[in-house]
Design a protein around this motif. Structure first.
Motif, PDB file in Angstrom:
ATOM      1  N   UNK A 147     -14.402 -11.541   6.904  1.00 24.36           N
ATOM      2  CA  UNK A 147     -13.387 -11.662   5.858  1.00 24.36           C
ATOM      3  C   UNK A 147     -13.654 -12.850   4.930  1.00 24.36           C
ATOM      4  N   UNK A 148     -14.688 -13.643   5.239  1.00 27.55           N
ATOM      5  CA  UNK A 148     -14.997 -14.801   4.390  1.00 27.55           C
ATOM      6  C   UNK A 148     -15.522 -14.343   3.044  1.00 27.55           C
ATOM      7  N   UNK A 149     -15.288 -15.110   1.979  1.00 31.09           N
ATOM      8  CA  UNK A 149     -15.828 -14.757   0.667  1.00 31.09           C
ATOM      9  C   UNK A 149     -17.342 -14.604   0.740  1.00 31.09           C
ATOM     10  N   UNK A 150     -17.841 -13.530   0.230  1.00 28.74           N
ATOM     11  CA  UNK A 150     -19.269 -13.227   0.351  1.00 28.74           C
ATOM     12  C   UNK A 150     -20.089 -13.984  -0.684  1.00 28.74           C
ATOM     13  N   UNK A 151     -21.202 -14.548  -0.218  1.00 26.12           N
ATOM     14  CA  UNK A 151     -22.217 -15.115  -1.100  1.00 26.12           C
ATOM     15  C   UNK A 151     -21.669 -16.205  -2.019  1.00 26.12           C
ATOM     16  N   UNK A 152     -20.744 -17.010  -1.536  1.00 26.16           N
ATOM     17  CA  UNK A 152     -20.261 -18.138  -2.322  1.00 26.16           C
ATOM     18  C   UNK A 152     -20.377 -19.402  -1.485  1.00 26.16           C
ATOM     19  N   UNK A 153     -20.352 -20.549  -2.151  1.00 24.57           N
ATOM     20  CA  UNK A 153     -20.498 -21.819  -1.444  1.00 24.57           C
ATOM     21  C   UNK A 153     -19.361 -22.045  -0.458  1.00 24.57           C
ATOM     22  N   UNK A 154     -18.214 -21.411  -0.674  1.00 25.15           N
ATOM     23  CA  UNK A 154     -17.085 -21.594   0.237  1.00 25.15           C
ATOM     24  C   UNK A 154     -17.369 -20.994   1.609  1.00 25.15           C
ATOM     25  N   UNK A 155     -18.383 -20.126   1.701  1.00 27.58           N
ATOM     26  CA  UNK A 155     -18.746 -19.542   3.000  1.00 27.58           C
ATOM     27  C   UNK A 155     -19.528 -20.524   3.851  1.00 27.58           C
ATOM     28  N   UNK A 156     -19.993 -21.632   3.227  1.00 32.43           N
ATOM     29  CA  UNK A 156     -20.809 -22.614   3.935  1.00 32.43           C
ATOM     30  C   UNK A 156     -19.957 -23.763   4.471  1.00 32.43           C
ATOM     31  N   UNK A 157     -20.374 -24.297   5.614  1.00 34.69           N
ATOM     32  CA  UNK A 157     -19.733 -25.510   6.120  1.00 34.69           C
ATOM     33  C   UNK A 157     -20.240 -26.695   5.304  1.00 34.69           C
ATOM     34  N   UNK A 158     -19.588 -27.834   5.461  1.00 33.31           N
ATOM     35  CA  UNK A 158     -20.004 -29.030   4.730  1.00 33.31           C
ATOM     36  C   UNK A 158     -21.446 -29.397   5.078  1.00 33.31           C
ATOM     37  N   UNK A 159     -21.810 -29.303   6.367  1.00 34.40           N
ATOM     38  CA  UNK A 159     -23.168 -29.631   6.772  1.00 34.40           C
ATOM     39  C   UNK A 159     -24.172 -28.630   6.183  1.00 34.40           C
ATOM     40  N   UNK A 209     -35.374 -18.846  -2.778  1.00 36.70           N
ATOM     41  CA  UNK A 209     -34.163 -18.215  -3.306  1.00 36.70           C
ATOM     42  C   UNK A 209     -32.954 -19.130  -3.115  1.00 36.70           C
ATOM     43  N   UNK A 210     -32.918 -19.801  -1.965  1.00 37.48           N
ATOM     44  CA  UNK A 210     -31.801 -20.713  -1.690  1.00 37.48           C
ATOM     45  C   UNK A 210     -31.792 -21.868  -2.687  1.00 37.48           C
ATOM     46  N   UNK A 211     -32.970 -22.403  -2.994  1.00 34.71           N
ATOM     47  CA  UNK A 211     -33.071 -23.500  -3.952  1.00 34.71           C
ATOM     48  C   UNK A 211     -32.593 -23.055  -5.331  1.00 34.71           C
ATOM     49  N   UNK A 212     -33.038 -21.887  -5.765  1.00 32.13           N
ATOM     50  CA  UNK A 212     -32.629 -21.368  -7.068  1.00 32.13           C
ATOM     51  C   UNK A 212     -31.133 -21.097  -7.109  1.00 32.13           C
ATOM     52  N   UNK A 213     -30.600 -20.596  -5.995  1.00 34.83           N
ATOM     53  CA  UNK A 213     -29.158 -20.319  -5.907  1.00 34.83           C
ATOM     54  C   UNK A 213     -28.377 -21.622  -6.045  1.00 34.83           C
ATOM     55  N   UNK A 214     -28.829 -22.665  -5.352  1.00 39.80           N
ATOM     56  CA  UNK A 214     -28.136 -23.951  -5.394  1.00 39.80           C
ATOM     57  C   UNK A 214     -28.141 -24.535  -6.806  1.00 39.80           C
ATOM     58  N   UNK A 215     -29.267 -24.407  -7.486  1.00 35.15           N
ATOM     59  CA  UNK A 215     -29.363 -24.907  -8.869  1.00 35.15           C
ATOM     60  C   UNK A 215     -28.440 -24.112  -9.786  1.00 35.15           C
ATOM     61  N   UNK A 216     -28.451 -22.796  -9.614  1.00 34.07           N
ATOM     62  CA  UNK A 216     -27.612 -21.937 -10.460  1.00 34.07           C
ATOM     63  C   UNK A 216     -26.136 -22.240 -10.278  1.00 34.07           C
ATOM     64  N   UNK A 217     -25.751 -22.568  -9.026  1.00 33.23           N
ATOM     65  CA  UNK A 217     -24.333 -22.830  -8.718  1.00 33.23           C
ATOM     66  C   UNK A 217     -23.938 -24.281  -8.981  1.00 33.23           C
ATOM     67  N   UNK A 218     -24.908 -25.089  -9.469  1.00 34.91           N
ATOM     68  CA  UNK A 218     -24.601 -26.474  -9.794  1.00 34.91           C
ATOM     69  C   UNK A 218     -24.534 -27.398  -8.603  1.00 34.91           C
TER      70      UNK A 218
END
Length: 222
Positions: free
Chosen positions: A151-163, A209-218
């Motif tokens: 049920x977590x938001x898919x493919x967004x930074x909110x799905x990640x823990x702080x670590x 892909x993770x690096x590019x995603x992080x850059x795209x999401x600021x």
């Protein structure tokens, strides 16, 4: 559970890289009349080798208790191989970690159940019996975490823990697992697990892909 007259015990094979864990499970299961431990292995590859021998003599187990974190071949990979090669053999995943991502990977690989290593002994027996009967048995803690993942938001930074966000930023900077571990003062194995979890949660296939995603999401500078 009482074994029915003329009914053979459920044949169980133990796979865990810790001998004391295998010994403990064997000791408990030996007290049950309807379950019989017929063999054990210390890692996924050794398990596949032993099952291949048993297949030739028609003595395959009914259920494999499979640790997920092991050297050579981990439990997820071994589970997928077992289910592909021996469809009648059920696998119950067993681990000391409760990350929902591992639950998902184990179930996708074909596991018929998932237990944490600190589960009660009766739960272990229940999981074996359920798998043998074609049912799925999930540890309650695991079931809750799996539900949270679904049920977590898919493919967004909110799905990640702080670590995990910290790890993602370091991945975007080109850090290796060793460098991530040194920076965050964690083990390299833990760093590797965090990177894997980030890729799974964001549905990404590589560190690039993770690096590019992080850059795209600021989350990381260009």
């Amino acid at each position: 559970m009482t074994q029915q007259p003329g009914e053979r015990p459920i044949r169980v094979f133990l796979v865990d890289d810790h001998k004391v864990v295998r010994s403990g499970m064997r000791a408990f299961l030996s007290m049950l009349s309807d379950i019989e431990v017929i063999g054990e292995a210390a890692d996924g590859q050794a398990a596949l080798d032993e099952l291949a021998v048993r297949a030739r003599s028609d003595t395959l187990p009914d259920v494999v208790l499979m640790d997920l974190l092991m050297p050579r071949l981990d439990g997820v990979g071994a589970t997928a191989e077992v289910r592909q090669r021996y469809p009648d053999v059920q696998v119950v995943a067993l681990t000391s970690f409760s990350e929902a991502e591992r639950v998902h990977a184990a179930l996708e690989a074909g596991a018929a159940g998932y237990l944490l290593k600190d589960a009660e002994a009766d739960d272990l027996a229940a999981a074996i019996r359920a798998a043998h009967d074609g049912e799925v048995h999930l540890d309650p803690v695991v079931a809750r975490k799996l539900t949270q993942l679904l049920i977590a938001p898919a493919h967004t930074a909110t799905a990640l823990t702080a670590r995990e966000r910290d790890v993602l930023v370091l991945v975007a900077r080109g850090y290796s697992n060793r460098e991530i571990a040194d920076t965050l003062v964690i083990s390299e194995r833990t760093a590797r697990t965090h990177v894997s979890n980030v890729l799974v949660k964001l549905n990404l296939a590589s560190r690039t892909q993770a690096a590019l995603w992080a850059i795209r999401e600021g989350l990381a500078p260009l």
